[in-house]
Design a protein around this motif. Structure first.
Motif, PDB file in Angstrom:
ATOM      1  N   PHE A 179       2.221 -15.411  -5.350  1.00 20.65           N
ATOM      2  CA  PHE A 179       3.179 -15.537  -6.285  1.00 20.65           C
ATOM      3  C   PHE A 179       4.608 -15.684  -5.943  1.00 20.65           C
ATOM      4  O   PHE A 179       5.352 -16.436  -6.009  1.00 20.65           O
ATOM      5  CB  PHE A 179       2.889 -14.871  -7.417  1.00 20.65           C
ATOM      6  CG  PHE A 179       3.853 -15.027  -8.713  1.00 20.65           C
ATOM      7  CD1 PHE A 179       3.626 -16.231  -9.354  1.00 20.65           C
ATOM      8  CD2 PHE A 179       4.836 -14.124  -8.942  1.00 20.65           C
ATOM      9  CE1 PHE A 179       4.736 -16.339 -10.486  1.00 20.65           C
ATOM     10  CE2 PHE A 179       5.967 -14.377  -9.696  1.00 20.65           C
ATOM     11  CZ  PHE A 179       5.679 -15.376 -10.519  1.00 20.65           C
ATOM     12  N   ALA A 180       4.934 -14.367  -5.152  1.00 20.07           N
ATOM     13  CA  ALA A 180       6.251 -14.327  -4.583  1.00 20.07           C
ATOM     14  C   ALA A 180       6.847 -15.267  -3.752  1.00 20.07           C
ATOM     15  O   ALA A 180       7.821 -15.852  -3.813  1.00 20.07           O
ATOM     16  CB  ALA A 180       6.362 -12.946  -4.180  1.00 20.07           C
ATOM     17  N   ILE A 181       5.826 -15.854  -2.980  1.00 18.59           N
ATOM     18  CA  ILE A 181       6.288 -16.967  -1.890  1.00 18.59           C
ATOM     19  C   ILE A 181       6.299 -18.164  -2.517  1.00 18.59           C
ATOM     20  O   ILE A 181       7.684 -18.711  -2.464  1.00 18.59           O
ATOM     21  CB  ILE A 181       5.219 -16.850  -0.771  1.00 18.59           C
ATOM     22  CG1 ILE A 181       5.315 -15.684  -0.165  1.00 18.59           C
ATOM     23  CG2 ILE A 181       5.564 -18.159   0.239  1.00 18.59           C
ATOM     24  CD1 ILE A 181       6.369 -15.285   0.753  1.00 18.59           C
ATOM     25  N   LEU A 194      12.640 -10.256  -5.771  1.00 17.34           N
ATOM     26  CA  LEU A 194      13.059  -8.811  -6.048  1.00 17.34           C
ATOM     27  C   LEU A 194      12.354  -7.914  -7.063  1.00 17.34           C
ATOM     28  O   LEU A 194      11.634  -6.932  -7.039  1.00 17.34           O
ATOM     29  CB  LEU A 194      14.463  -8.665  -6.229  1.00 17.34           C
ATOM     30  CG  LEU A 194      15.181  -7.322  -6.351  1.00 17.34           C
ATOM     31  CD1 LEU A 194      14.753  -6.341  -5.266  1.00 17.34           C
ATOM     32  CD2 LEU A 194      16.578  -7.334  -7.006  1.00 17.34           C
ATOM     33  N   TYR A 195      12.171  -8.933  -8.303  1.00 15.12           N
ATOM     34  CA  TYR A 195      11.287  -8.194  -9.258  1.00 15.12           C
ATOM     35  C   TYR A 195      10.018  -8.100  -9.073  1.00 15.12           C
ATOM     36  O   TYR A 195       9.160  -6.957  -9.339  1.00 15.12           O
ATOM     37  CB  TYR A 195      11.479  -9.044 -10.691  1.00 15.12           C
ATOM     38  CG  TYR A 195      12.794  -8.889 -11.089  1.00 15.12           C
ATOM     39  CD1 TYR A 195      13.493  -7.871 -11.384  1.00 15.12           C
ATOM     40  CD2 TYR A 195      13.506 -10.105 -11.733  1.00 15.12           C
ATOM     41  CE1 TYR A 195      14.827  -7.695 -12.005  1.00 15.12           C
ATOM     42  CE2 TYR A 195      14.826  -9.980 -12.317  1.00 15.12           C
ATOM     43  CZ  TYR A 195      15.554  -8.542 -12.334  1.00 15.12           C
ATOM     44  OH  TYR A 195      16.780  -8.824 -12.934  1.00 15.12           O
ATOM     45  N   VAL A 196       9.433  -8.934  -8.441  1.00 15.15           N
ATOM     46  CA  VAL A 196       7.808  -8.746  -8.075  1.00 15.15           C
ATOM     47  C   VAL A 196       7.816  -7.540  -6.901  1.00 15.15           C
ATOM     48  O   VAL A 196       6.615  -6.907  -7.047  1.00 15.15           O
ATOM     49  CB  VAL A 196       7.457 -10.106  -7.396  1.00 15.15           C
ATOM     50  CG1 VAL A 196       6.007  -9.862  -6.808  1.00 15.15           C
ATOM     51  CG2 VAL A 196       7.433 -11.052  -8.299  1.00 15.15           C
ATOM     52  N   MET A 197       8.550  -7.378  -5.930  1.00 14.04           N
ATOM     53  CA  MET A 197       8.634  -6.283  -5.053  1.00 14.04           C
ATOM     54  C   MET A 197       8.699  -5.093  -5.909  1.00 14.04           C
ATOM     55  O   MET A 197       8.043  -3.949  -5.491  1.00 14.04           O
ATOM     56  CB  MET A 197       9.853  -6.386  -3.990  1.00 14.04           C
ATOM     57  CG  MET A 197       9.505  -7.589  -3.122  1.00 14.04           C
ATOM     58  SD  MET A 197      11.122  -7.657  -2.085  1.00 14.04           S
ATOM     59  CE  MET A 197      11.329  -6.305  -1.202  1.00 14.04           C
ATOM     60  N   ILE A 198       9.443  -4.912  -7.004  1.00 12.90           N
ATOM     61  CA  ILE A 198       9.576  -3.689  -7.412  1.00 12.90           C
ATOM     62  C   ILE A 198       8.214  -3.357  -8.351  1.00 12.90           C
ATOM     63  O   ILE A 198       7.967  -2.361  -8.396  1.00 12.90           O
ATOM     64  CB  ILE A 198      10.772  -3.959  -8.722  1.00 12.90           C
ATOM     65  CG1 ILE A 198      12.167  -3.966  -7.731  1.00 12.90           C
ATOM     66  CG2 ILE A 198      10.892  -2.639  -9.626  1.00 12.90           C
ATOM     67  CD1 ILE A 198      13.260  -4.136  -8.691  1.00 12.90           C
ATOM     68  N   ILE A 199       7.726  -4.401  -9.006  1.00 11.82           N
ATOM     69  CA  ILE A 199       6.554  -4.217  -9.521  1.00 11.82           C
ATOM     70  C   ILE A 199       5.304  -3.937  -8.481  1.00 11.82           C
ATOM     71  O   ILE A 199       4.532  -2.850  -8.789  1.00 11.82           O
ATOM     72  CB  ILE A 199       5.932  -5.570 -10.006  1.00 11.82           C
ATOM     73  CG1 ILE A 199       6.834  -6.041 -11.354  1.00 11.82           C
ATOM     74  CG2 ILE A 199       4.507  -5.733 -10.505  1.00 11.82           C
ATOM     75  CD1 ILE A 199       6.465  -7.424 -11.946  1.00 11.82           C
ATOM     76  N   MET A 200       5.305  -4.329  -7.314  1.00 11.39           N
ATOM     77  CA  MET A 200       4.286  -3.888  -6.530  1.00 11.39           C
ATOM     78  C   MET A 200       4.890  -2.407  -5.821  1.00 11.39           C
ATOM     79  O   MET A 200       3.750  -1.691  -5.611  1.00 11.39           O
ATOM     80  CB  MET A 200       4.217  -4.757  -5.155  1.00 11.39           C
ATOM     81  CG  MET A 200       3.891  -6.285  -5.497  1.00 11.39           C
ATOM     82  SD  MET A 200       2.421  -6.186  -6.376  1.00 11.39           S
ATOM     83  CE  MET A 200       1.247  -5.377  -5.167  1.00 11.39           C
ATOM     84  N   VAL A 201       5.999  -2.016  -5.617  1.00  9.87           N
ATOM     85  CA  VAL A 201       6.297  -0.836  -5.357  1.00  9.87           C
ATOM     86  C   VAL A 201       5.855   0.275  -6.437  1.00  9.87           C
ATOM     87  O   VAL A 201       5.362   1.318  -6.177  1.00  9.87           O
ATOM     88  CB  VAL A 201       7.919  -0.464  -5.129  1.00  9.87           C
ATOM     89  CG1 VAL A 201       8.007   0.917  -5.041  1.00  9.87           C
ATOM     90  CG2 VAL A 201       8.097  -1.365  -4.004  1.00  9.87           C
ATOM     91  N   ILE A 202       6.154  -0.049  -7.815  1.00 12.33           N
ATOM     92  CA  ILE A 202       5.501   0.670  -8.982  1.00 12.33           C
ATOM     93  C   ILE A 202       4.139   0.946  -8.807  1.00 12.33           C
ATOM     94  O   ILE A 202       3.416   2.177  -9.061  1.00 12.33           O
ATOM     95  CB  ILE A 202       6.093   0.390 -10.207  1.00 12.33           C
ATOM     96  CG1 ILE A 202       7.562   0.386 -10.315  1.00 12.33           C
ATOM     97  CG2 ILE A 202       5.588   0.975 -11.584  1.00 12.33           C
ATOM     98  CD1 ILE A 202       8.258  -0.260 -11.530  1.00 12.33           C
ATOM     99  N   ILE A 203       3.229  -0.030  -8.575  1.00 11.38           N
ATOM    100  CA  ILE A 203       1.892   0.002  -8.576  1.00 11.38           C
ATOM    101  C   ILE A 203       1.447   0.869  -7.522  1.00 11.38           C
ATOM    102  O   ILE A 203       0.581   1.733  -7.617  1.00 11.38           O
ATOM    103  CB  ILE A 203       1.258  -1.434  -8.400  1.00 11.38           C
ATOM    104  CG1 ILE A 203       1.672  -2.307  -9.801  1.00 11.38           C
ATOM    105  CG2 ILE A 203      -0.060  -1.554  -8.297  1.00 11.38           C
ATOM    106  CD1 ILE A 203       1.010  -3.639  -9.522  1.00 11.38           C
ATOM    107  N   VAL A 204       2.049   0.632  -6.397  1.00  6.78           N
ATOM    108  CA  VAL A 204       1.476   1.550  -5.173  1.00  6.78           C
ATOM    109  C   VAL A 204       1.921   2.945  -5.288  1.00  6.78           C
ATOM    110  O   VAL A 204       1.367   3.798  -4.828  1.00  6.78           O
ATOM    111  CB  VAL A 204       2.376   0.746  -3.773  1.00  6.78           C
ATOM    112  CG1 VAL A 204       2.060   1.759  -2.578  1.00  6.78           C
ATOM    113  CG2 VAL A 204       1.603  -0.385  -3.409  1.00  6.78           C
ATOM    114  N   GLN A 205       3.228   3.408  -5.743  1.00  8.03           N
ATOM    115  CA  GLN A 205       3.518   4.471  -6.175  1.00  8.03           C
ATOM    116  C   GLN A 205       2.623   5.205  -7.152  1.00  8.03           C
ATOM    117  O   GLN A 205       2.282   6.492  -6.713  1.00  8.03           O
ATOM    118  CB  GLN A 205       4.973   4.643  -6.545  1.00  8.03           C
ATOM    119  CG  GLN A 205       5.987   4.533  -5.432  1.00  8.03           C
ATOM    120  CD  GLN A 205       6.138   5.229  -4.215  1.00  8.03           C
ATOM    121  OE1 GLN A 205       6.009   6.445  -4.467  1.00  8.03           O
ATOM    122  NE2 GLN A 205       6.123   4.451  -3.179  1.00  8.03           N
TER     123      GLN A 205
END
Length: 221
Positions: A179-181, A194-205
């Motif tokens: 989706f991000a691509i 950027l927002y998608v990356m933030i979502i993924m970082v939150i999920i991983v954390q």
């Protein structure tokens, strides 16, 4: 407050996250149901262990090393004929789970073996001396002593599976990376990426926090 660009693509993001969770979920199940037994055999069949068998260990060790050494993108392409043979198609989220499951099995089996190697040798020797069967040694001693490491290893593996899933757009697997691509990079919407990356970082954390917390709580040491 939800940014307008996320509100605009809300349904697509939810769908992409669902595809990612399906791919990662299947990978985790494969890692536990197949990777853990393989890791157990690697531990038990190595030199000086309970079921020492040079040939079995060498075969399993070689297979695991081969799968882990192939770049994941190349592995996905290489497995397209096998995926098509197995489930009838090489395109889609279901097809994407095949290479992910295979790398998950190899990845977690090695981490599981390493966790079991941290179990004090005296514990297993005492179990054998008490007349415990191989099954009892595995389930009542080995897994119990290694449980913290096994959980932590599974957490680490799951984070890796999420990362691997981001390239599954190559076979139409979808997911949040695809989706991000498609919606971010290809449409020059840097803010969406950027927002998608933030979502993924939150999920991983969150995942890492839960896994680490559970591993610490069940650690007997």
């Amino acid at each position: 407050m939800i940014p307008d660009v996320l509100r605009q693509y809300q349904s697509e993001i939810v769908e992409a996250l669902g595809e990612t969770f399906v791919m990662v979920g299947v990978s985790v199940v494969a890692a536990v149901l197949i990777g853990l037994p393989i890791g157990t055999f690697l531990f038990l069949c190595r030199k000086g262990s309970l079921l020492e068998n040079k040939w079995v260990y060498s075969i399993l060790d070689t297979l695991v090393n081969i799968v882990r050494s192939i770049p994941f993108l190349l592995l996905v392409v290489f497995l397209i004929p096998f995926t098509r043979l197995l489930i009838g198609t090489a395109i889609g989220t279901a097809a994407a789970t095949v290479p992910l499951a295979i790398i998950a099995i190899a990845h977690y089996s090695r981490l599981a073996e390493q966790s079991m190697l941290d179990v004090p040798r005296g514990v297993l020797e005492a179990a054998v001396a008490m007349g415990a069967s191989v099954k009892d040694v595995i389930f009542k001693f080995l897994y119990v002593e290694a449980r913290s490491g096994l959980v932590f290893g599974l957490t680490t593996s799951t984070v890796s599976f999420i990362s691997y899933s981001t390239v599954m757009g190559i076979v139409g697997g979808g997911g949040i990376g695809d989706f991000a691509i498609r919606y971010g990079y290809q449409q020059f919407k840097t803010d969406l990426m950027l927002y998608v990356m933030i979502i993924m970082v939150i999920i991983v954390q969150l995942l890492q926090f839960v896994g680490t917390t559970v591993a610490r709580k069940i650690d007997k040491r």
